[in-house]
Motif scaffolding. Structure first.
Motif, PDB file in Angstrom:
ATOM      1  N   ASN A 167      15.756 -17.826 -16.376  1.00  0.00           N
ATOM      2  CA  ASN A 167      14.531 -17.546 -17.223  1.00  0.00           C
ATOM      3  C   ASN A 167      13.560 -17.203 -15.855  1.00  0.00           C
ATOM      4  O   ASN A 167      13.127 -18.214 -15.180  1.00  0.00           O
ATOM      5  CB  ASN A 167      13.952 -18.434 -17.965  1.00  0.00           C
ATOM      6  CG  ASN A 167      12.814 -17.921 -18.594  1.00  0.00           C
ATOM      7  OD1 ASN A 167      12.168 -17.445 -17.788  1.00  0.00           O
ATOM      8  ND2 ASN A 167      12.446 -18.365 -19.947  1.00  0.00           N
ATOM      9  N   CYS A 168      13.315 -15.992 -15.413  1.00  0.00           N
ATOM     10  CA  CYS A 168      12.657 -15.732 -14.107  1.00  0.00           C
ATOM     11  C   CYS A 168      11.201 -15.500 -14.245  1.00  0.00           C
ATOM     12  O   CYS A 168      10.428 -15.474 -13.441  1.00  0.00           O
ATOM     13  CB  CYS A 168      13.240 -14.329 -13.581  1.00  0.00           C
ATOM     14  SG  CYS A 168      13.299 -13.224 -14.434  1.00  0.00           S
ATOM     15  N   TRP A 169      10.669 -15.920 -15.470  1.00  0.00           N
ATOM     16  CA  TRP A 169       9.129 -16.008 -15.982  1.00  0.00           C
ATOM     17  C   TRP A 169       8.258 -14.676 -15.239  1.00  0.00           C
ATOM     18  O   TRP A 169       7.573 -14.753 -14.342  1.00  0.00           O
ATOM     19  CB  TRP A 169       8.518 -17.408 -15.398  1.00  0.00           C
ATOM     20  CG  TRP A 169       7.119 -17.631 -15.818  1.00  0.00           C
ATOM     21  CD1 TRP A 169       6.481 -17.484 -16.943  1.00  0.00           C
ATOM     22  CD2 TRP A 169       5.999 -18.031 -14.921  1.00  0.00           C
ATOM     23  NE1 TRP A 169       5.470 -17.792 -17.010  1.00  0.00           N
ATOM     24  CE2 TRP A 169       5.193 -18.181 -15.943  1.00  0.00           C
ATOM     25  CE3 TRP A 169       5.989 -18.367 -13.728  1.00  0.00           C
ATOM     26  CZ2 TRP A 169       3.715 -18.690 -15.539  1.00  0.00           C
ATOM     27  CZ3 TRP A 169       4.647 -18.974 -13.187  1.00  0.00           C
ATOM     28  CH2 TRP A 169       3.637 -18.961 -14.044  1.00  0.00           C
ATOM     29  N   GLY A 170       8.794 -13.443 -15.649  1.00  0.00           N
ATOM     30  CA  GLY A 170       8.237 -12.180 -15.387  1.00  0.00           C
ATOM     31  C   GLY A 170       7.161 -11.771 -16.141  1.00  0.00           C
ATOM     32  O   GLY A 170       7.349 -10.544 -16.406  1.00  0.00           O
ATOM     33  N   ARG A 195       7.572 -13.303  -6.694  1.00  0.00           N
ATOM     34  CA  ARG A 195       8.429 -14.378  -6.802  1.00  0.00           C
ATOM     35  C   ARG A 195       9.807 -13.503  -7.110  1.00  0.00           C
ATOM     36  O   ARG A 195      11.097 -13.964  -6.903  1.00  0.00           O
ATOM     37  CB  ARG A 195       8.118 -15.358  -8.158  1.00  0.00           C
ATOM     38  CG  ARG A 195       7.044 -16.255  -7.749  1.00  0.00           C
ATOM     39  CD  ARG A 195       6.739 -17.191  -9.090  1.00  0.00           C
ATOM     40  NE  ARG A 195       6.098 -16.493 -10.087  1.00  0.00           N
ATOM     41  CZ  ARG A 195       6.878 -16.039 -11.166  1.00  0.00           C
ATOM     42  NH1 ARG A 195       8.181 -16.361 -11.219  1.00  0.00           N
ATOM     43  NH2 ARG A 195       6.254 -15.396 -12.147  1.00  0.00           N
ATOM     44  N   MET A 196       9.411 -12.511  -8.101  1.00  0.00           N
ATOM     45  CA  MET A 196      10.899 -11.708  -8.551  1.00  0.00           C
ATOM     46  C   MET A 196      11.415 -11.040  -7.217  1.00  0.00           C
ATOM     47  O   MET A 196      12.700 -10.840  -7.407  1.00  0.00           O
ATOM     48  CB  MET A 196      10.237 -10.611  -9.572  1.00  0.00           C
ATOM     49  CG  MET A 196       9.440 -11.051 -10.634  1.00  0.00           C
ATOM     50  SD  MET A 196      10.748 -11.970 -11.813  1.00  0.00           S
ATOM     51  CE  MET A 196      11.546 -10.685 -12.550  1.00  0.00           C
ATOM     52  N   ILE A 237      13.605 -13.662  -5.898  1.00  0.00           N
ATOM     53  CA  ILE A 237      14.615 -14.063  -6.674  1.00  0.00           C
ATOM     54  C   ILE A 237      15.982 -13.118  -6.323  1.00  0.00           C
ATOM     55  O   ILE A 237      16.869 -13.538  -6.163  1.00  0.00           O
ATOM     56  CB  ILE A 237      14.120 -13.886  -8.232  1.00  0.00           C
ATOM     57  CG1 ILE A 237      13.368 -15.291  -8.726  1.00  0.00           C
ATOM     58  CG2 ILE A 237      15.424 -13.835  -9.181  1.00  0.00           C
ATOM     59  CD1 ILE A 237      12.801 -15.086  -9.989  1.00  0.00           C
ATOM     60  N   SER A 274      10.461 -19.878 -10.053  1.00  0.00           N
ATOM     61  CA  SER A 274      10.168 -19.518 -11.801  1.00  0.00           C
ATOM     62  C   SER A 274       9.832 -20.798 -12.367  1.00  0.00           C
ATOM     63  O   SER A 274       9.898 -21.832 -11.850  1.00  0.00           O
ATOM     64  CB  SER A 274      11.693 -19.230 -12.318  1.00  0.00           C
ATOM     65  OG  SER A 274      11.266 -18.972 -13.851  1.00  0.00           O
ATOM     66  N   ASP A 275       9.233 -20.818 -13.658  1.00  0.00           N
ATOM     67  CA  ASP A 275       9.104 -21.994 -14.165  1.00  0.00           C
ATOM     68  C   ASP A 275      10.537 -22.617 -15.056  1.00  0.00           C
ATOM     69  O   ASP A 275      10.187 -23.756 -15.602  1.00  0.00           O
ATOM     70  CB  ASP A 275       7.817 -21.552 -15.370  1.00  0.00           C
ATOM     71  CG  ASP A 275       8.328 -20.841 -16.321  1.00  0.00           C
ATOM     72  OD1 ASP A 275       9.470 -20.260 -16.182  1.00  0.00           O
ATOM     73  OD2 ASP A 275       7.752 -20.861 -17.504  1.00  0.00           O
ATOM     74  N   SER A 301       1.991 -14.038 -15.593  1.00  0.00           N
ATOM     75  CA  SER A 301       2.870 -14.851 -14.558  1.00  0.00           C
ATOM     76  C   SER A 301       2.515 -14.956 -13.101  1.00  0.00           C
ATOM     77  O   SER A 301       2.264 -13.534 -12.898  1.00  0.00           O
ATOM     78  CB  SER A 301       4.232 -14.460 -14.522  1.00  0.00           C
ATOM     79  OG  SER A 301       4.811 -14.680 -15.826  1.00  0.00           O
ATOM     80  N   ARG A 357       4.007 -12.656  -9.637  1.00  0.00           N
ATOM     81  CA  ARG A 357       5.123 -12.140 -10.419  1.00  0.00           C
ATOM     82  C   ARG A 357       6.140 -11.272  -9.182  1.00  0.00           C
ATOM     83  O   ARG A 357       7.289 -11.548  -9.277  1.00  0.00           O
ATOM     84  CB  ARG A 357       4.743 -11.464 -11.693  1.00  0.00           C
ATOM     85  CG  ARG A 357       6.092 -10.660 -12.129  1.00  0.00           C
ATOM     86  CD  ARG A 357       5.564 -10.051 -13.312  1.00  0.00           C
ATOM     87  NE  ARG A 357       4.451  -9.007 -12.996  1.00  0.00           N
ATOM     88  CZ  ARG A 357       4.833  -7.680 -12.473  1.00  0.00           C
ATOM     89  NH1 ARG A 357       6.044  -7.462 -12.381  1.00  0.00           N
ATOM     90  NH2 ARG A 357       3.809  -6.986 -12.205  1.00  0.00           N
ATOM     91  N   CYS A 373      12.674 -11.033 -17.723  1.00  0.00           N
ATOM     92  CA  CYS A 373      12.396  -9.837 -16.679  1.00  0.00           C
ATOM     93  C   CYS A 373      11.686  -8.576 -17.520  1.00  0.00           C
ATOM     94  O   CYS A 373      12.583  -7.888 -17.996  1.00  0.00           O
ATOM     95  CB  CYS A 373      13.701  -9.475 -16.335  1.00  0.00           C
ATOM     96  SG  CYS A 373      13.964  -8.236 -14.825  1.00  0.00           S
TER      97      CYS A 373
END
Length: 500
Positions: free
Chosen positions: A23-26, A37-38, A41, A326-327, A31, A34, A60
Motif C-alpha cells: 500500500n504505497c499511500w499515494g 516517495r512514489m 518506491i 509509505s505509511d 499524502s 507523494r 496508487c
C-alpha cells in the motif's frame, strides 16, 4: 495496459515466484511527499534483489505516479496495468515479468456509503484488480489485487464489518473460480483485517487459498498487542505483553502502525524529523500498536509449491527526506516449486533476515497445532475455521446491518417528503408575505430544504435500494453455503420482507 517490448533482465522461469504487495499511500493532495516517495518506491522495486516477478500496489491513485513507476521498473517488470474504477479511481496497479493476457476490474457490490464522503471508500469504487498472467511455461497465474473497506471502529462494533465481510466473500469466490480453472492464484493487497478475523477466515476457506505468513508462522499475532484478542493470545501462550521491533517485523509480519514507520510517529517527532532531528529506533524497542493488514494469499501448496520465504520489506527511508516510503510496509514472498514442502518453522529459521531473539522452547510453543491455538483465542470476533457458529454470526451481522439500513432508508425518504411539503408551503406563503425580506427567507428555506431533501431521497430510494438488494444476495449465498456444509435448509426470503 502497458505491454512494452523490452525483455526482462532474467529469463522467465516457473520454478519460483517472487511476489510483493505494498500500500504505497499515494493520495493526491493529501499524502505528503507523494511524488518523491512514489519515485523512490519505483527505484526500490527496480533494484530489488532477487528481481521481482509480480507486484501489486494499492493506493496508487494517480496515473502519472503509475507511469513513473512503470517506466522505472520496465527492465524488470515490463508488463503492467493501471485499474480505473469509481469516481476517483480504485488506486490499484499490477506489474508483471510476463504478459498480462486478460484483465478485469471487479467492483464490490457493498462498498461504503455516499454519505460518508469524508471517508471516500464509496467514491473510489473499491474492488478487485484481476489479471491473468501467462508465463512461457507452467500454469497461468491469476492475480487478485485489492484494498478492502477500511475499519473505522474496532471489530465487532465496526459499522462497516458487514461490507468488509461481503467483500471478502466476493474476492474469495473469484479466487476459488480461478483455482477451479487450474490456475495458480495470488491474492495481494491491503485487506484491512487482522489474522483470523471474519474476513481472513472467509478468504482462506471460501477462496481455497492460504495466507503465506500464517503458513510460515502459524502462531503469529492476531492483532496489535493493545487489542484484547491478541492480549489474551499472548497471555495464554506465555509471551511478553508487548513485542519488540525484532519480533514484530520479522516474526509477526506487522506492516501497519509499527514504530519503525515514521508516518506513525507523533506529530512532534515528524516535525523534528523534517528539521533534521531523527529518532533512533532499536530492534529491542517496544512495538505495541503494530499489526498485520497486508497479505499474500496462495493456492499452490497442494500442487508442488512451497513458501521458501516470507518477509516484511521496504522498511528503509527516503534517501533525502528520511521518511518511510509509505505509511505501510511491504510484504514479499518467495514461492518455489518443490516435491516436498519444507516445514514452516524450518523454512522460517532459514529465511529470517535477522537472528531471532526467541528461545527454541518459545518457538515450539508458538508453533502449536490449530486445536491448541483455538483454545487460546477469544471467541469473538476471532475464529479459526468456518463452521455452524461462523455462518450464524455472519447472518446475525447481516440482519443487524439490514435493520440499520432499513431505518436509515425510511428516515431519508421521510425527510424528502417533509422537505417537499415545506418547500411547497414556503412558495405558497410568499404570496402573502408582508415584506420582501420575509419572502427572501422563505425562498432560502425552500431552496436549501428541497436540495437536502432531494439528496436524501435519492440516497434512500436509489442507493439504499441497491444496497439492500446486494445484501439480500449476500445473505442467500451465506445461507446456501451453510446448507451445503450440513446446515439447515433455507428458502429464499421475499424481497418485500427486506423493506418492511
Amino acid at each position: 495496459m502497458s505491454n512494452n517490448k523490452t525483455e526482462p533482465v532474467k529469463p522467465a522461469s516457473m520454478s519460483s515466484l517472487h511476489v510483493l504487495t505494498l500500500n504505497c499511500w499515494g493520495l493526491k493532495y493529501i499524502s505528503k511527499y507523494r511524488k518523491e516517495r512514489m519515485a523512490e518506491i519505483g527505484r526500490e522495486l527496480a533494484r530489488h534483489d532477487p528481481p521481482l516477478d509480480i507486484v501489486g500496489l494499492q493506493e496508487c491513485w494517480t496515473y502519472s505516479d503509475y507511469q513513473e513507476i512503470s517506466t522505472t521498473i520496465r527492465d524488470v517488470l515490463p508488463y503492467s496495468k493501471f485499474y480505473h474504477s469509481g469516481i476517483f479511481g480504485g488506486g490499484l496497479a499490477i506489474f508483471s515479468r510476463w504478459p498480462i493476457r486478460d484483465s478485469t476490474m471487479h467492483r464490490y457490490t457493498l462498498n461504503g456509503r455516499p454519505t460518508a464522503f469524508f471517508r471516500g471508500d464509496w467514491y473510489v469504487g473499491k474492488g478487485v484488480a484481476c489479471a491473468k498472467i501467462q508465463p512461457p511455461d507452467g500454469s497461468p497465474i491469476e492475480v487478485f489485487n485489492t484494498h478492502l473497506h477500511a475499519p473505522y471502529e474496532r471489530e465487532p462494533n465496526d459499522s462497516y464489518i458487514c461490507h468488509r465481510t461481503a467483500q471478502a466473500w466476493e474476492i474469495a469466490k473469484l479466487m476459488r473460480a480461478a483455482t477451479d480453472r487450474g490456475s495458480l492464484v495470488l491474492g495481494l493487497g491491503d485487506f484491512n483485517m487482522i489474522p483470523l478475523s471474519f474476513a481472513h477466515v472467509l478468504i482462506e476457506d471460501r477462496g481455497a487459498v492460504r495466507d503465506v505468513w500464517r503458513f510460515m508462522t502459524p502462531g503469529s499475532s492476531i492483532g496489535a498487542s493493545i487489542d484484547p484478542p491478541e492480549q489474551e493470545r499472548r497471555r495464554k501462550l506465555g509471551e511478553k505483553e508487548v513485542p519488540d521491533v525484532q519480533e514484530s517485523i520479522h516474526y509477526h509480519g506487522h506492516t501497519c502502525d509499527t514504530v519503525v514507520n515514521t508516518w506513525r510517529w507523533s506529530k512532534e517527532d515528524r516535525k523534528a524529523l523534517e528539521k533534521g532531528r531523527d529518532r533512533e529506533i532499536g530492534l529491542g524497542d517496544p512495538d505495541s500498536h503494530a499489526k498485520r493488514l497486508d497479505y499474500i494469499f496462495f493456492n499452490g501448496f497442494d500442487s508442488g509449491w512451497a513458501v521458501h520465504e516470507a518477509s516484511v520489506t521496504m522498511t528503509g527511508r527516503h534517501p533525502t527526506l528520511r521518511c518511510t516510503l509509505s505509511d505501510h510496509l511491504a510484504v514479499r514472498a518467495v514461492l518455489k516449486r518443490t516435491e516436498i514442502a519444507p516445514q514452516p518453522e524450518e523454512t522460517l529459521t532459514a529465511s529470517r533476515p535477522l537472528r531471532s531473539t526467541r528461545s527454541r522452547a518459545s518457538t515450539e510453543v508458538i508453533a502449536m497445532d490449530t486445536e491448541s491455538l483455538e483454545k487460546a483465542l477469544s471467541k469473538n470476533p476471532t475464529k479459526v475455521e468456518v463452521g455452524t457458529e461462523f455462518y450464524e454470526q455472519i447472518l446475525k451481522m447481516v440482519e443487524a446491518y439490514k435493520l440499520r439500513e432499513r431505518k436509515q432508508r425510511r428516515w431519508r425518504l421521510s425527510h424528502f417528503v417533509v422537505a417537499s411539503v415545506v418547500s411547497i408551503g414556503s412558495f405558497v406563503a410568499i404570496w402573502w408575505s408582508p415584506r420582501n425580506f420575509v419572502s427572501f427567507i422563505l425562498l432560502i428555506v425552500s431552496t436549501f430544504g428541497i436540495m437536502a431533501g432531494t439528496i436524501d431521497g435519492l440516497i434512500g430510494g436509489l442507493f439504499m435500494g441497491s444496497e439492500l438488494r446486494a445484501l439480500a444476495e449476500f445473505e442467500w449465498e451465506v445461507r446456501n453455503a451453510w446448507e451445503l456444509s450440513g446446515g439447515p435448509e433455507h428458502k429464499q426470503i421475499p424481497l418485500k420482507d427486506w423493506w418492511d
